[in-house]
Design a protein around this motif. Structure first.
Motif, PDB file in Angstrom:
ATOM      1  N   ASP A 239      87.064  48.169   7.430  1.00 35.56           N
ATOM      2  CA  ASP A 239      86.479  49.640   6.986  1.00 35.56           C
ATOM      3  C   ASP A 239      86.457  50.947   7.234  1.00 35.56           C
ATOM      4  N   LEU A 240      87.126  52.082   6.716  1.00 34.01           N
ATOM      5  CA  LEU A 240      87.083  53.395   6.526  1.00 34.01           C
ATOM      6  C   LEU A 240      85.810  54.295   5.990  1.00 34.01           C
ATOM      7  N   ALA A 241      84.949  53.313   5.592  1.00 28.32           N
ATOM      8  CA  ALA A 241      83.841  54.475   4.585  1.00 28.32           C
ATOM      9  C   ALA A 241      83.315  55.063   5.324  1.00 28.32           C
ATOM     10  N   VAL A 242      83.434  54.306   6.942  1.00 27.43           N
ATOM     11  CA  VAL A 242      82.871  55.346   8.081  1.00 27.43           C
ATOM     12  C   VAL A 242      83.319  56.620   8.374  1.00 27.43           C
ATOM     13  N   VAL A 243      84.209  56.105   8.038  1.00 32.36           N
ATOM     14  CA  VAL A 243      84.999  58.082   7.709  1.00 32.36           C
ATOM     15  C   VAL A 243      84.502  59.413   7.098  1.00 32.36           C
ATOM     16  N   PRO A 244      83.610  60.217   7.111  1.00 37.57           N
ATOM     17  CA  PRO A 244      83.000  61.295   6.323  1.00 37.57           C
ATOM     18  C   PRO A 244      83.977  61.656   5.542  1.00 37.57           C
ATOM     19  N   ALA A 245      84.462  62.400   4.507  1.00 38.07           N
ATOM     20  CA  ALA A 245      85.262  62.587   3.651  1.00 38.07           C
ATOM     21  C   ALA A 245      85.615  64.108   4.066  1.00 38.07           C
ATOM     22  N   VAL A 246      84.234  65.486   4.606  1.00 35.70           N
ATOM     23  CA  VAL A 246      83.938  66.429   5.518  1.00 35.70           C
ATOM     24  C   VAL A 246      83.991  66.606   6.509  1.00 35.70           C
ATOM     25  N   VAL A 247      84.232  67.062   7.321  1.00 37.64           N
ATOM     26  CA  VAL A 247      83.876  67.379   8.275  1.00 37.64           C
ATOM     27  C   VAL A 247      82.463  68.616   8.797  1.00 37.64           C
ATOM     28  N   ARG A 248      81.776  69.047   9.115  1.00 34.58           N
ATOM     29  CA  ARG A 248      80.737  70.217   8.655  1.00 34.58           C
ATOM     30  C   ARG A 248      81.096  70.969  10.375  1.00 34.58           C
ATOM     31  N   TYR A 249      80.447  69.619  11.007  1.00 34.05           N
ATOM     32  CA  TYR A 249      80.416  70.081  12.138  1.00 34.05           C
ATOM     33  C   TYR A 249      81.503  68.859  13.512  1.00 34.05           C
ATOM     34  N   LEU A 250      81.715  69.850  14.656  1.00 28.62           N
ATOM     35  CA  LEU A 250      82.113  69.637  15.539  1.00 28.62           C
ATOM     36  C   LEU A 250      81.930  68.488  16.627  1.00 28.62           C
ATOM     37  N   PRO A 251      82.281  67.998  17.927  1.00 28.66           N
ATOM     38  CA  PRO A 251      82.894  67.151  17.280  1.00 28.66           C
ATOM     39  C   PRO A 251      82.822  65.651  16.571  1.00 28.66           C
ATOM     40  N   ALA A 252      82.951  65.588  15.569  1.00 28.58           N
ATOM     41  CA  ALA A 252      82.386  63.890  14.913  1.00 28.58           C
ATOM     42  C   ALA A 252      82.429  62.344  15.071  1.00 28.58           C
ATOM     43  N   VAL A 253      81.497  62.394  15.470  1.00 26.16           N
ATOM     44  CA  VAL A 253      82.233  60.899  15.621  1.00 26.16           C
ATOM     45  C   VAL A 253      82.271  59.520  14.787  1.00 26.16           C
ATOM     46  N   VAL A 254      83.359  59.494  14.540  1.00 27.23           N
ATOM     47  CA  VAL A 254      82.934  57.174  13.835  1.00 27.23           C
ATOM     48  C   VAL A 254      83.268  56.201  14.820  1.00 27.23           C
ATOM     49  N   ARG A 255      82.667  55.854  14.555  1.00 22.63           N
ATOM     50  CA  ARG A 255      82.239  53.814  15.122  1.00 22.63           C
ATOM     51  C   ARG A 255      83.159  52.695  14.106  1.00 22.63           C
ATOM     52  N   LEU A 256      83.711  52.266  14.646  1.00 23.87           N
ATOM     53  CA  LEU A 256      85.040  51.100  13.729  1.00 23.87           C
ATOM     54  C   LEU A 256      83.841  50.252  14.001  1.00 23.87           C
ATOM     55  N   ASP A 257      83.863  49.320  13.262  1.00 21.28           N
ATOM     56  CA  ASP A 257      83.284  47.917  13.476  1.00 21.28           C
ATOM     57  C   ASP A 257      83.701  46.518  13.137  1.00 21.28           C
ATOM     58  N   THR A 258      84.952  47.130  12.256  1.00 18.57           N
ATOM     59  CA  THR A 258      85.618  45.609  11.266  1.00 18.57           C
ATOM     60  C   THR A 258      87.027  46.122  11.538  1.00 18.57           C
ATOM     61  N   PRO A 259      87.443  44.695  11.037  1.00 16.41           N
ATOM     62  CA  PRO A 259      86.941  42.988  10.995  1.00 16.41           C
ATOM     63  C   PRO A 259      86.956  42.703  12.331  1.00 16.41           C
ATOM     64  N   ALA A 260      86.054  41.631  11.794  1.00 12.48           N
ATOM     65  CA  ALA A 260      85.957  40.377  13.123  1.00 12.48           C
ATOM     66  C   ALA A 260      86.764  39.916  13.844  1.00 12.48           C
ATOM     67  N   GLY A 261      86.698  40.057  15.074  1.00 10.91           N
ATOM     68  CA  GLY A 261      87.830  39.744  16.032  1.00 10.91           C
ATOM     69  C   GLY A 261      88.455  41.350  16.714  1.00 10.91           C
ATOM     70  N   ALA A 262      88.086  42.079  16.568  1.00 11.89           N
ATOM     71  CA  ALA A 262      88.563  43.328  16.862  1.00 11.89           C
ATOM     72  C   ALA A 262      88.728  44.085  18.072  1.00 11.89           C
ATOM     73  N   ALA A 263      89.533  44.098  19.051  1.00 12.90           N
ATOM     74  CA  ALA A 263      89.068  44.436  19.715  1.00 12.90           C
ATOM     75  C   ALA A 263      88.664  45.878  20.515  1.00 12.90           C
ATOM     76  N   GLY A 264      89.900  46.075  19.841  1.00 13.13           N
ATOM     77  CA  GLY A 264      89.957  47.858  19.460  1.00 13.13           C
ATOM     78  C   GLY A 264      90.512  48.445  18.280  1.00 13.13           C
ATOM     79  N   TYR A 265      91.093  49.483  18.232  1.00 12.89           N
ATOM     80  CA  TYR A 265      92.300  50.500  16.931  1.00 12.89           C
ATOM     81  C   TYR A 265      92.644  51.133  18.172  1.00 12.89           C
ATOM     82  N   HIS A 266      93.675  51.672  16.807  1.00 14.36           N
ATOM     83  CA  HIS A 266      95.329  52.347  17.278  1.00 14.36           C
ATOM     84  C   HIS A 266      94.420  53.299  15.759  1.00 14.36           C
ATOM     85  N   VAL A 267      94.175  54.237  16.508  1.00 11.91           N
ATOM     86  CA  VAL A 267      93.843  55.544  15.264  1.00 11.91           C
ATOM     87  C   VAL A 267      94.878  56.241  15.169  1.00 11.91           C
TER      88      VAL A 267
END
Length: 525
Positions: A239-267
């Motif tokens: 679910d990428l609703a956690v990614v902000p549409a506009v980033v005004r301040y750097l750095p911006a931290v995005v935390r991913l936690d879906t789907p169930a069973g994910a051991a990591g992410y390729h970004v």
């Protein structure tokens, strides 16, 4: 005519409407007279019995073969090709034709798009290397037969988009081979382990120890000298609703936690929606940062969840915009927690390179709905009278073109009142002492009292700090004196002195003066 060699590899041809053994022999074979052996090889007794859809095994030994080429469609970043013929390594450029034996390698944050003559597309990811092991057209140019050896990294291939039934592709790695006819898939290689993820169609993955058919939305992992694991269903997109549409301040931290069973992410973050111009390609456990490495502008992000096998799931894609420049300056003073008192305050900040001016805002609330001052400042300092209370200020950088960056973080300051000047009472003398007193002021911690013989208080007789609203001093010699005092609050801040009070200390007795006067008169007689 000799019998066909028993070791010859077969090419499977699918009979089309209108095909005859006679036509196929003349169009696809090196020598048309092989047609009888082909019938015998396929146990076909009657040449007129072939029907559309039937597959005929034709040994490659007798099939007409033509050289095919791959073509470079796009390149981003550092991509090199080592040419088989000369052994030279040169930068890869769009439009270049590639042949068997040529090796292509991509660097960090670099990609390449290659195409085959049937429209198949290969997208090479960063830090990848592949070699073309075969590129040929079979049967008089009717069908493509391609082979790749993936040494490291990863690629995505959309094979046989026109769905020619007899085109074939063999993808090799150190651990396994993948046989493909018409499908979309990803292959990743790390050391002696390869992963195959099927996005469309069916891929057969195997080695000398076994093979598996991997259907759509499944994947398998193969280690060298081990059979492929049973196909595993690929994870759903995160679910990428956690990614902000506009980033005004750097750095911006995005935390991913879906789907169930994910051991990591390729970004992956790219400037284009085809993810050719990658600016970030990273595997993370659960957090990734949009940091200062990204210039202001629009970006596309693609994220896939990875399972415990390292297999990457389905794509989740969205976009965002970085609008973080010019960055707000660092505040130098006043800093939060500093004790301040009403009056003229000095605000200062660091100079940001490339910034023309700064917008200073002072508000009564942290959301800046009640802004009391909105002022553009050319320098890095502002002196401003501020009354007591809680205030918030922030700074915004303005470029020479007039572009405003994001407002800086709000800084809260608490401005205390200046301790009031206590009202003095008339000085008094008693029992050999000088008694100074004044009106006690609520909230004042102590009082600073000064007594001097001059109105400028250069000649001090006393300089005392006391908690009570009075001070007893030894009686000074008779004469005129000046007295002033100021309040000191609990933070140690000293208010202003009140107006000096002039008073007289009279002699304790007038008899000495009278006797002196009589003696002086007698001397004159």
């Amino acid at each position: 005519m000799s019998v066909l060699p028993a070791w010859a590899e077969d090419w499977l041809y699918t009979v089309k409407p209108g095909d005859t053994v006679w036509d196929l022999s003349h169009d696809m074979l090196k020598d048309w007279r092989y047609w009888k052996e082909i019938l015998r090889h396929n146990k076909i007794k009657d040449a007129t019995s072939i029907r559309p859809g039937m597959q005929i095994a034709i040994p490659l030994y007798v099939v007409k073969q033509e050289h095919a080429e791959a073509r470079v469609e796009a390149v981003h970043g550092d991509v090199q090709v080592t040419l088989h013929g000369s052994g030279k390594t040169i930068p890869l450029k769009p439009g270049v034709a590639l042949s068997v034996g040529d090796r292509v390698a991509t660097g960090s944050n670099s990609t390449a798009v290659l195409s085959l003559e049937d429209g198949s597309i290969i997208l090479m990811q960063e830090q990848s290397e592949l070699e073309f092991t075969r590129l040929r057209k079979l049967g008089g140019g009717k069908n493509l037969d391609a082979g790749l050896y993936v040494r490291k990294g990863g690629l995505k291939m959309d094979a046989n988009p026109a769905h020619h039934p007899d085109n074939s592709y063999l993808i090799q790695t150190a651990a396994a081979n993948s046989a493909v006819r018409g499908t979309g898939f990803r292959i990743g290689v790390e050391g002696e382990t390869s992963r195959t993820e099927v996005l469309q169609g069916l891929v057969n993955v195997g080695n000398s120890l076994g093979s598996v058919d991997v259907p759509e939305s499944f994947g398998t992992v193969v280690e060298k000298d081990a059979p492929p694991v049973k196909p595993v269903q690929l994870l759903d997109p995160p679910d990428l609703a956690v990614v902000p549409a506009v980033v005004r301040y750097l750095p911006a931290v995005v935390r991913l936690d879906t789907p169930a069973g994910a051991a990591g992410y390729h970004v992956q973050v790219a400037r284009d929606d085809q993810f050719m111009e990658l600016v970030l390609d990273r595997k993370v456990k659960e957090v990734f940062m949009i940091d200062q490495a990204l210039a202001d502008g629009s970006y596309h992000v693609r994220i896939r969840a990875m399972d415990t096998h390292g297999l990457e799931g389905k794509d989740a894609v969205t976009s965002f915009r970085v609008d973080a420049r010019p960055e707000a300056p660092m505040v130098r003073q006043p800093l939060p927690g500093k004790v301040l008192h009403a009056g003229e305050l000095v605000f200062s900040w660091a100079d940001v390179e490339g910034v023309d001016s700064y917008l200073f805002e002072l508000a009564a609330d942290e959301n800046f709905r009640d802004v009391r001052l909105h002022k553009v400042v050319d320098g890095t300092e502002l002196k401003l009278p501020v009354s007591e209370g809680s205030w918030y200020f922030r700074l915004t950088s303005v470029s020479p073109e007039g572009k405003k960056g994001p407002p800086g973080r709000a800084v809260k300051i608490d401005v205390l009142p200046i301790p009031p000047v206590p009202q003095p009472k008339p000085p008094a003398t008693e029992d050999g002492s000088l008694v100074l007193a004044w009106q006690d002021v609520e909230g004042v911690a102590s009082y600073n009292v000064q007594v001097a013989t001059d109105p400028d208080f250069q000649e001090l007789v006393a300089d005392e700090t006391v908690r009570e609203a009075s001070l007893k001093l030894p009686r000074p010699p008779s004469g005129f004196y000046y007295f002033r005092l100021r309040s000191v609050d609990a933070e140690g801040y000293q208010g202003s002195f009140g107006a000096p009070q002039r008073f007289e200390v009279k002699p304790e007795s007038y008899w000495p003066l009278a006797l002196f006067g009589i003696a002086a008169a007698l001397l004159l007689l």
